[in-house]
Design a protein around this motif. Structure first.
Motif, PDB file in Angstrom:
ATOM      1  N   PRO A  37       0.809  -1.224   0.000  1.00  0.00           N
ATOM      2  CA  PRO A  37       0.000   0.000   0.000  1.00  0.00           C
ATOM      3  C   PRO A  37       0.838   1.268   0.000  1.00  0.00           C
ATOM      4  CG  PRO A  37       0.047  -0.980   2.191  1.00  0.00           C
ATOM      5  CD  PRO A  37       0.716  -1.961   1.278  1.00  0.00           C
ATOM      6  N   LEU A  38       0.243   2.324  -0.568  1.00  0.00           N
ATOM      7  CA  LEU A  38       0.850   3.650  -0.596  1.00  0.00           C
ATOM      8  C   LEU A  38      -0.081   4.636   0.117  1.00  0.00           C
ATOM      9  CD1 LEU A  38       2.065   3.811  -4.312  1.00  0.00           C
ATOM     10  CD2 LEU A  38       3.411   3.243  -2.283  1.00  0.00           C
ATOM     11  N   PRO A  39       0.473   5.556   0.882  1.00  0.00           N
ATOM     12  CA  PRO A  39      -0.355   6.514   1.628  1.00  0.00           C
ATOM     13  C   PRO A  39      -0.766   7.710   0.785  1.00  0.00           C
ATOM     14  CG  PRO A  39       1.932   6.870   2.176  1.00  0.00           C
ATOM     15  CD  PRO A  39       1.907   5.713   1.208  1.00  0.00           C
ATOM     16  N   MET A  40      -1.427   7.439  -0.337  1.00  0.00           N
ATOM     17  CA  MET A  40      -1.862   8.529  -1.208  1.00  0.00           C
ATOM     18  C   MET A  40      -3.128   8.085  -1.919  1.00  0.00           C
ATOM     19  SD  MET A  40       0.960   8.158  -4.280  1.00  0.00           S
ATOM     20  CE  MET A  40       2.323   8.470  -3.198  1.00  0.00           C
ATOM     21  N   ASP A  41      -3.882   9.060  -2.423  1.00  0.00           N
ATOM     22  CA  ASP A  41      -5.178   8.754  -3.023  1.00  0.00           C
ATOM     23  C   ASP A  41      -5.059   8.222  -4.442  1.00  0.00           C
ATOM     24  OD1 ASP A  41      -6.679  11.645  -1.430  1.00  0.00           O
ATOM     25  OD2 ASP A  41      -6.529   9.561  -0.759  1.00  0.00           O
ATOM     26  N   GLY A  42      -4.034   8.671  -5.192  1.00  0.00           N
ATOM     27  CA  GLY A  42      -3.955   8.318  -6.601  1.00  0.00           C
ATOM     28  C   GLY A  42      -3.543   6.882  -6.826  1.00  0.00           C
ATOM     29  N   LEU A  43      -2.255   6.606  -6.682  1.00  0.00           N
ATOM     30  CA  LEU A  43      -1.752   5.250  -6.863  1.00  0.00           C
ATOM     31  C   LEU A  43      -1.995   4.467  -5.572  1.00  0.00           C
ATOM     32  CD1 LEU A  43       1.611   6.068  -8.645  1.00  0.00           C
ATOM     33  CD2 LEU A  43      -0.455   5.131  -9.684  1.00  0.00           C
ATOM     34  N   LYS A  44      -2.695   3.371  -5.661  1.00  0.00           N
ATOM     35  CA  LYS A  44      -3.084   2.624  -4.463  1.00  0.00           C
ATOM     36  C   LYS A  44      -1.956   1.761  -3.923  1.00  0.00           C
ATOM     37  CE  LYS A  44      -7.294   4.154  -4.471  1.00  0.00           C
ATOM     38  NZ  LYS A  44      -7.714   5.120  -3.448  1.00  0.00           N
ATOM     39  N   ALA A  45      -1.056   1.327  -4.786  1.00  0.00           N
ATOM     40  CA  ALA A  45      -0.054   0.347  -4.353  1.00  0.00           C
ATOM     41  C   ALA A  45       1.150   0.402  -5.277  1.00  0.00           C
ATOM     42  CB  ALA A  45      -0.650  -1.063  -4.362  1.00  0.00           C
ATOM     43  N   ILE A  69       6.927   2.527   5.305  1.00  0.00           N
ATOM     44  CA  ILE A  69       5.886   2.849   6.274  1.00  0.00           C
ATOM     45  C   ILE A  69       5.488   1.548   6.956  1.00  0.00           C
ATOM     46  CG2 ILE A  69       5.020   4.927   5.137  1.00  0.00           C
ATOM     47  CD1 ILE A  69       2.876   3.215   3.797  1.00  0.00           C
ATOM     48  N   PRO A  70       5.043   1.611   8.224  1.00  0.00           N
ATOM     49  CA  PRO A  70       4.781   0.371   8.977  1.00  0.00           C
ATOM     50  C   PRO A  70       3.813  -0.584   8.294  1.00  0.00           C
ATOM     51  CG  PRO A  70       4.865   2.237  10.473  1.00  0.00           C
ATOM     52  CD  PRO A  70       4.933   2.810   9.083  1.00  0.00           C
ATOM     53  N   VAL A  71       2.712  -0.078   7.720  1.00  0.00           N
ATOM     54  CA  VAL A  71       1.712  -0.972   7.147  1.00  0.00           C
ATOM     55  C   VAL A  71       2.287  -1.742   5.952  1.00  0.00           C
ATOM     56  CG1 VAL A  71       0.723   0.820   5.647  1.00  0.00           C
ATOM     57  CG2 VAL A  71      -0.676  -1.137   6.344  1.00  0.00           C
ATOM     58  N   ALA A  72       3.147  -1.107   5.179  1.00  0.00           N
ATOM     59  CA  ALA A  72       3.755  -1.794   4.037  1.00  0.00           C
ATOM     60  C   ALA A  72       4.781  -2.815   4.505  1.00  0.00           C
ATOM     61  CB  ALA A  72       4.404  -0.776   3.099  1.00  0.00           C
ATOM     62  N   ARG A  73       5.551  -2.470   5.520  1.00  0.00           N
ATOM     63  CA  ARG A  73       6.543  -3.410   6.045  1.00  0.00           C
ATOM     64  C   ARG A  73       5.859  -4.656   6.605  1.00  0.00           C
ATOM     65  NH1 ARG A  73      12.045  -2.495   9.161  1.00  0.00           N
ATOM     66  NH2 ARG A  73      12.287  -4.549  10.132  1.00  0.00           N
ATOM     67  N   THR A  96      14.525   0.208  -9.074  1.00  0.00           N
ATOM     68  CA  THR A  96      14.386   0.808 -10.406  1.00  0.00           C
ATOM     69  C   THR A  96      14.734   2.285 -10.407  1.00  0.00           C
ATOM     70  OG1 THR A  96      12.013   1.203 -10.069  1.00  0.00           O
ATOM     71  CG2 THR A  96      12.655  -0.868 -11.152  1.00  0.00           C
ATOM     72  N   HIS A  97      14.397   3.002  -9.294  1.00  0.00           N
ATOM     73  CA  HIS A  97      14.733   4.428  -9.253  1.00  0.00           C
ATOM     74  C   HIS A  97      14.555   4.977  -7.844  1.00  0.00           C
ATOM     75  CE1 HIS A  97      10.388   4.387 -10.042  1.00  0.00           C
ATOM     76  NE2 HIS A  97      10.303   5.675  -9.740  1.00  0.00           N
ATOM     77  N   ILE A  98      14.871   6.247  -7.696  1.00  0.00           N
ATOM     78  CA  ILE A  98      15.057   6.852  -6.388  1.00  0.00           C
ATOM     79  C   ILE A  98      13.753   7.208  -5.667  1.00  0.00           C
ATOM     80  CG2 ILE A  98      15.163   9.215  -7.245  1.00  0.00           C
ATOM     81  CD1 ILE A  98      17.360   9.819  -5.275  1.00  0.00           C
ATOM     82  N   HIS A  99      12.630   7.231  -6.320  1.00  0.00           N
ATOM     83  CA  HIS A  99      11.416   7.694  -5.667  1.00  0.00           C
ATOM     84  C   HIS A  99      11.091   6.860  -4.433  1.00  0.00           C
ATOM     85  CE1 HIS A  99       9.870   9.918  -9.498  1.00  0.00           C
ATOM     86  NE2 HIS A  99      10.757  10.618  -8.814  1.00  0.00           N
ATOM     87  N   ARG A 100      10.513   7.518  -3.423  1.00  0.00           N
ATOM     88  CA  ARG A 100      10.410   6.908  -2.093  1.00  0.00           C
ATOM     89  C   ARG A 100       9.579   5.641  -2.056  1.00  0.00           C
ATOM     90  NH1 ARG A 100       6.892  11.830   0.696  1.00  0.00           N
ATOM     91  NH2 ARG A 100       5.163  11.820  -0.793  1.00  0.00           N
ATOM     92  N   ASP A 101       8.598   5.497  -2.949  1.00  0.00           N
ATOM     93  CA  ASP A 101       7.787   4.282  -2.940  1.00  0.00           C
ATOM     94  C   ASP A 101       8.543   3.085  -3.519  1.00  0.00           C
ATOM     95  OD1 ASP A 101       7.572   5.800  -5.328  1.00  0.00           O
ATOM     96  OD2 ASP A 101       5.787   4.704  -5.953  1.00  0.00           O
ATOM     97  N   HIS A 102       9.695   3.322  -4.098  1.00  0.00           N
ATOM     98  CA  HIS A 102      10.525   2.253  -4.648  1.00  0.00           C
ATOM     99  C   HIS A 102      11.774   2.001  -3.799  1.00  0.00           C
ATOM    100  CE1 HIS A 102       8.439   2.283  -8.666  1.00  0.00           C
ATOM    101  NE2 HIS A 102       8.071   3.460  -8.167  1.00  0.00           N
ATOM    102  N   PHE A 103      12.345   3.086  -3.277  1.00  0.00           N
ATOM    103  CA  PHE A 103      13.684   3.007  -2.686  1.00  0.00           C
ATOM    104  C   PHE A 103      13.708   2.854  -1.168  1.00  0.00           C
ATOM    105  CE2 PHE A 103      17.528   5.334  -1.133  1.00  0.00           C
ATOM    106  CZ  PHE A 103      18.483   4.437  -1.580  1.00  0.00           C
TER     107      PHE A 103
END
Length: 360
Positions: A37-45, A69-73, A96-103
């Motif tokens: 999961p991602l903590p944002m409205d647009g991309l869910k995961a 984030i704890p829920v993803a871990r 794949t790249h530096i963005h926080r949802d990947h790195f």
């Protein structure tokens, strides 16, 4: 650009369920897709891919790590256990790249458990900037302010600056430097698999895709997404021609064999060639829309041109967008205008109110 199927409704063929449904879904023998999961409205995961070595001697290789984030871990731990593994079995992260949802989850778990974390070398200036921000060396401003101001989105830049809080400063634990820098196109041995790490700048300067030619798979990160197009121009330090790099990278991936897309966001998709063709056509259409706007408006900043374009799959107007997405739209429009300049179809003049573009 969106495909005919909404990301919010897309079913992935490996699970037979919505692509973000919880689970460790087998996409190929020894490879599982785990949506976190991602903590944002647009991309869910975000899809994290787990590659198991057939003899278990090489442990697990994870492609991307998720957002720390704890829920993803907790969900990653649960899903790894469901396939008989755990964090201690992870030997390597290919990010794949530096963005926080990947790195960020990759670097946190990598340093906790001694797993090697690999990232593209051109991401180092961005990491350096994040570390400087974490030390308070950038003051209270937003690192994207200069890009927004050059796009003529002055009010958006001011609002982003005001909205920046102390707790938003980068945590150095989440942004530790990787163990391995990927430089150029290289081959990575993952157990008995040979994976091509292919440098695909555009979405970010150091973006990589990972191609498993033997099994016909493309771990595509955010470079080739099946239902949406990745943001372009949303990177610091700013790049001179991010869209030009992105389109060249799409052509580079198009030159590979036709592979099944294992994307970071959205469902598994059947053909990298078909999707790359769609993305290239979309950006050519967008470039023509930007050129038409300049011809009609006369000399303009990117934020003004953005008001002539439709946004999201619903073709919403710029004024309908929220503050964050107005900034994204202005930066993406600037990326298109910069490519028109690079192609000799427009000129650019810097001013105190932003870069002003004129159609040639």
């Amino acid at each position: 650009m969106t495909s005919g199927v909404s990301t919010g409704l897309a079913v992935s063929p490996d699970s037979g369920e919505h692509w973000a449904a919880e689970g460790a879904w087998e996409v190929a023998p020894g490879i599982h897709r785990i949506p976190l999961p991602l903590p944002m409205d647009g991309l869910k995961a975000i899809n994290v891919y787990v590659v198991q070595s057939p003899d278990d001697e090489d442990g697990l290789t994870l492609i991307d790590g998720g957002w720390a984030i704890p829920v993803a871990r907790e969900l990653l731990d649960k899903c790894l256990r469901s396939i008989g593994s755990g964090f201690g079995d992870i030997k390597r992260f290919l990010v794949t790249h530096i963005h926080r949802d990947h790195f960020t989850m990759a670097t946190v778990l990598g340093h906790e458990y001694g797993a090697d974390v690999a990232l593209g070398l051109p991401e180092k200036p961005g990491l350096d900037l994040l570390h400087a921000a974490g030390r308070g060396e950038l003051g209270g401003g937003n690192p994207f302010s200069s890009v927004l101001r050059s796009a003529g989105a002055i009010e958006v830049a001011e609002a982003w600056e005001l909205g920046r809080r102390v707790e938003d400063l980068p945590d150095p634990v989440d942004w530790a430097y990787p163990d391995t820098w990927l430089d150029g196109d290289v081959t990575v041995e993952v157990g008995s698999r040979t994976i091509d790490a292919v440098h695909t700048p555009g979405h970010t300067p150091g973006h990589y895709v990972f191609a498993d030619r033997a099994d016909g798979l493309l771990f595509a990160g955010d470079h080739v997404l099946p239902t949406i197009t990745p943001s372009i121009g949303f990177t610091v330090p700013p790049e001179p021609d991010p869209l030009g790099h992105f389109m060249a990278s799409l052509s580079k991936v198009r030159a590979l064999p036709d592979l099944r897309i294992l994307p970071a966001h959205g469902p598994v998709a059947p053909s990298s060639h078909a999707r790359v063709d769609e993305l290239l056509a979309h950006h050519e259409q967008r470039l023509e829309q930007c050129a038409r706007s300049l011809r009609s408006r006369g000399p303009s900043v990117a934020a003004a041109v953005a008001t002539d374009l439709g946004w999201t799959r619903h073709e919403r107007s710029y004024d309908e967008l929220d503050l964050f997405n107005k900034g994204m739209a202005a930066m993406e429009t600037k990326a298109h205008l910069d490519l028109l300049v690079a192609r000799g179809q427009a000129t650019c003049t810097g001013t105190g109110d932003g870069d002003v573009y004129t159609a040639d």
